[in-house]
Design an enzyme around this catalytic site. Structure first.
Site, PDB file in Angstrom:
ATOM      1  N   CYS A 195     -39.684  42.406  28.728  1.00  0.00           N
ATOM      2  CA  CYS A 195     -40.724  41.384  28.900  1.00  0.00           C
ATOM      3  C   CYS A 195     -41.914  41.982  29.653  1.00  0.00           C
ATOM      4  CB  CYS A 195     -40.166  40.179  29.661  1.00  0.00           C
ATOM      5  SG  CYS A 195     -40.031  40.449  31.438  1.00  0.00           S
ATOM      6  N   GLU A 252     -29.259  35.143  36.355  1.00  0.00           N
ATOM      7  CA  GLU A 252     -30.036  33.897  36.334  1.00  0.00           C
ATOM      8  C   GLU A 252     -29.689  33.013  37.525  1.00  0.00           C
ATOM      9  OE1 GLU A 252     -29.457  32.257  32.377  1.00  0.00           O
ATOM     10  OE2 GLU A 252     -30.707  33.846  31.503  1.00  0.00           O
ATOM     11  N   CYS A 306     -34.525  39.817  35.274  1.00  0.00           N
ATOM     12  CA  CYS A 306     -34.169  40.536  34.052  1.00  0.00           C
ATOM     13  C   CYS A 306     -33.312  41.755  34.384  1.00  0.00           C
ATOM     14  CB  CYS A 306     -35.422  41.029  33.342  1.00  0.00           C
ATOM     15  SG  CYS A 306     -36.474  39.744  32.693  1.00  0.00           S
ATOM     16  N   GLU A 319     -33.631  44.760  33.421  1.00  0.00           N
ATOM     17  CA  GLU A 319     -34.404  45.975  33.695  1.00  0.00           C
ATOM     18  C   GLU A 319     -34.801  46.049  35.171  1.00  0.00           C
ATOM     19  OE1 GLU A 319     -34.824  43.803  31.285  1.00  0.00           O
ATOM     20  OE2 GLU A 319     -35.545  44.723  29.435  1.00  0.00           O
TER      21      GLU A 319
HETATM   22  N1  THU Z   1     -34.273  39.080  29.879  1.00  0.00           N
HETATM   23  C1  THU Z   1     -33.975  40.331  30.329  1.00  0.00           C
HETATM   24  O1  THU Z   1     -33.002  40.539  31.067  1.00  0.00           O
HETATM   25  N2  THU Z   1     -34.788  41.347  29.937  1.00  0.00           N
HETATM   26  C2  THU Z   1     -35.891  41.191  29.145  1.00  0.00           C
HETATM   27  O2  THU Z   1     -36.637  42.134  28.963  1.00  0.00           O
HETATM   28  C3  THU Z   1     -36.166  39.910  28.503  1.00  0.00           C
HETATM   29  C4  THU Z   1     -35.392  38.762  29.018  1.00  0.00           C
HETATM   30  C5  THU Z   1     -33.415  37.973  30.329  1.00  0.00           C
HETATM   31  C6  THU Z   1     -34.089  37.025  31.267  1.00  0.00           C
HETATM   32  C7  THU Z   1     -33.283  35.759  31.044  1.00  0.00           C
HETATM   33  O3  THU Z   1     -32.129  35.823  31.872  1.00  0.00           O
HETATM   34  C8  THU Z   1     -32.826  35.873  29.606  1.00  0.00           C
HETATM   35  O4  THU Z   1     -33.016  37.215  29.212  1.00  0.00           O
HETATM   36  C9  THU Z   1     -33.608  34.978  28.644  1.00  0.00           C
HETATM   37  O5  THU Z   1     -34.963  35.130  28.813  1.00  0.00           O
END
Ligand code: THU
Length: 161
Positions: free
Chosen positions: A112, A64, A73, A75
């Site tokens: 996501c 982040e 994310c 992935e």
């Molecule tokens: N996040 C992921 O790393 N992968 C996903 O598929 C969904 C969300 C992360 C993004 C962000 O840092 C945190 O989860 C909250 O949304």
């Protein structure tokens, strides 16, 4: 006019203990990887582990930023490093887990929308389905044969040729 519908099947295991051994191992590694996430804002740490067609495993975690949209994310961190290290090597399986400071991590979460798009393109670019193993720290586990199942009617590179 005709109605059209999409369906896909996936496996639901009651717990990680029911999974085949290799999937258990990958999901455990994904759980461990959550500790390497940088998620001070959401406090939602995600770990993803890929088992590649060449036998290697590689991990990604969410990263982040104080400027929120800059964050990535797990992935897509995984796919970017994989694609840089081993361009064109297929992924057999990605296991994804998470650890939330705000709620119990007792059910699977799915990638996501942006990650679904990235996963779908990676699959079709190397022509190799990516099996997904999704689980929290406890609770049921979903096994999905191909990441592309999560993105029906995808916009693909074929539109741009
Ligand atoms: N996040 C992921 O790393 N992968 C996903 O598929 C969904 C969300 C992360 C993004 C962000 O840092 C945190 O989860 C909250 O949304």
């Amino acid at each position: 006019m005709k109605e059209a519908k999409f369906e896909f099947q996936y496996k639901v295991y009651d717990s990680i203990d029911e999974l085949p051994e290799e999937q258990q191992m990958l999901l455990n590694k994904a759980k461990e990887a959550t500790d390497k996430a940088y998620a001070p804002y959401s406090k939602f740490k995600v770990g993803a582990i890929a088992k590649l067609a060449n036998g290697e495993t590689i991990s990604g975690t969410n990263q982040e930023n104080a400027s929120f949209p800059v964050g990535l994310c797990a992935e897509r961190v995984l796919l970017s490093s994989l694609s840089s290290l081993y361009p064109n090597v297929g992924i057999d399986t990605i296991a994804i887990s998470y650890k939330s400071e705000n709620q119990v991590s007792d059910h699977p979460v799915s990638p996501c929308g942006i990650c679904r798009q990235s996963l779908q393109e990676f699959e079709s670019r190397v022509n190799h389905p990516i099996q997904l193993v999704l689980g929290g720290l406890t609770g049921p586990v979903y096994v999905i044969k191909s990441a592309g199942c999560l993105l029906p009617l995808a916009f693909t590179s074929e539109e741009l040729t």
